[in-house]
Each structure stands twice: as structure tokens, then as C-alpha cells.
Design a protein around this motif. Structure first.
Motif, PDB file in Angstrom:
ATOM      1  N   VAL A 197      18.848  31.260  39.973  1.00 40.67           N
ATOM      2  CA  VAL A 197      18.695  30.737  41.327  1.00 40.67           C
ATOM      3  C   VAL A 197      17.961  29.418  41.253  1.00 40.67           C
ATOM      4  N   GLU A 198      18.553  28.399  41.846  1.00 44.57           N
ATOM      5  CA  GLU A 198      17.890  27.097  41.986  1.00 44.57           C
ATOM      6  C   GLU A 198      17.557  26.916  43.453  1.00 44.57           C
ATOM      7  N   PHE A 199      16.300  26.582  43.743  1.00 46.49           N
ATOM      8  CA  PHE A 199      15.858  26.347  45.116  1.00 46.49           C
ATOM      9  C   PHE A 199      14.870  25.198  45.081  1.00 46.49           C
ATOM     10  N   PRO A 200      14.924  24.276  46.059  1.00 51.83           N
ATOM     11  CA  PRO A 200      14.104  23.060  45.974  1.00 51.83           C
ATOM     12  C   PRO A 200      12.601  23.284  46.123  1.00 51.83           C
ATOM     13  N   LEU A 201      12.180  24.377  46.717  1.00 55.53           N
ATOM     14  CA  LEU A 201      10.753  24.630  46.902  1.00 55.53           C
ATOM     15  C   LEU A 201      10.283  25.710  45.947  1.00 55.53           C
ATOM     16  N   ILE A 202       9.008  25.719  45.674  1.00 59.21           N
ATOM     17  CA  ILE A 202       8.438  26.759  44.820  1.00 59.21           C
ATOM     18  C   ILE A 202       8.214  27.990  45.694  1.00 59.21           C
ATOM     19  N   ALA A 203       9.048  28.983  45.489  1.00 58.81           N
ATOM     20  CA  ALA A 203       8.978  30.227  46.257  1.00 58.81           C
ATOM     21  C   ALA A 203       9.443  31.362  45.352  1.00 58.81           C
ATOM     22  N   PRO A 204       8.609  31.737  44.377  1.00 56.00           N
ATOM     23  CA  PRO A 204       9.049  32.706  43.368  1.00 56.00           C
ATOM     24  C   PRO A 204       9.451  34.069  43.929  1.00 56.00           C
ATOM     25  N   ASP A 205       8.755  34.562  44.949  1.00 55.59           N
ATOM     26  CA  ASP A 205       9.130  35.861  45.516  1.00 55.59           C
ATOM     27  C   ASP A 205      10.507  35.788  46.174  1.00 55.59           C
TER      28      ASP A 205
END
Length: 108
Positions: A68-76
């Protein structure tokens, strides 16, 4: 809150039925939505953007790998998305294939 799935990108296996693939992916939408709703409760209020899920699907139809690539740091949040994607079940096929499923998450 809205979730908008963008165009499916199929890596190899171009003869696969895209309609059937999309149906499986869209079946995961309630789970992806739950991930996003939970993330909005604990992560930054501006948590929105394009998540790119890359799935490797084994010949058995089981998802064997998810990134999963997501622009913000949101590990959960990304961990939850990965968990939902791992539970998806595709049709059996002659060979492993990969696909990319971009999903836009927004609060509106």
C-alpha cells in the motif's frame, strides 16, 4: 466521506476478465471504508488522498502479497487496508498475476 476507486491497472494477464476483477475489488469497499472511518478518528483530520494497492494474486485466487502506498504517514490505516485486501478472493487462474487498484479517500 467518500471512496472513489480509479481505473484498475493490470500487470500481466491481460486476458483476465476486468469486470470480474473489479467486482471482487469493489466487494472489499465496505472494509476499505471501515479502515478509513477508523483512521479519521485517530489520524490527522486532513487524512485524504490516493492509496495505491498493489496485489499479487496466486493461481488459487488468494491474495499472496499486498503493498500500500499512501501520501501521508498513517501506519494503522495502511495496515488495515492491507488486511482487507489480503482477505479478497479472486477466481482461480492459470498463473499468478498482479494488479494495481488506486483508491481516492476524502472526507467530503
Amino acid at each position: 466521506m467518500s471512496i472513489l476507486a480509479a481505473t484498475l491497472i493490470l500487470l500481466g494477464g491481460s486476458s483476465l476478465d476486468r469486470t470480474a476483477l473489479k467486482a471482487v475489488l469493489q466487494g472489499g469497499s465496505p472494509g476499505f471504508k471501515r479502515c478509513y472511518e477508523a483512521a479519521l478518528q485517530r489520524d490527522p483530520p486532513d487524512l485524504s488522498g490516493l492509496a495505491r494497492l498493489t496485489l499479487t494474486v496466486a493461481p488459487s485466487g488468494q491474495v499472496s502479497e499486498v503493498s500500500v502506498e499512501f501520501p501521508l504517514i498513517a501506519p494503522d490505516f495502511t495496515r488495515c487496508l492491507r488486511g482487507v485486501a489480503m482477505k479478497l478472493r479472486f477466481f482461480k487462474g492459470p498463473a499468478e498475476f498482479k494488479l494495481i487498484w488506486p483508491i481516492v479517500f476524502s472526507r467530503n
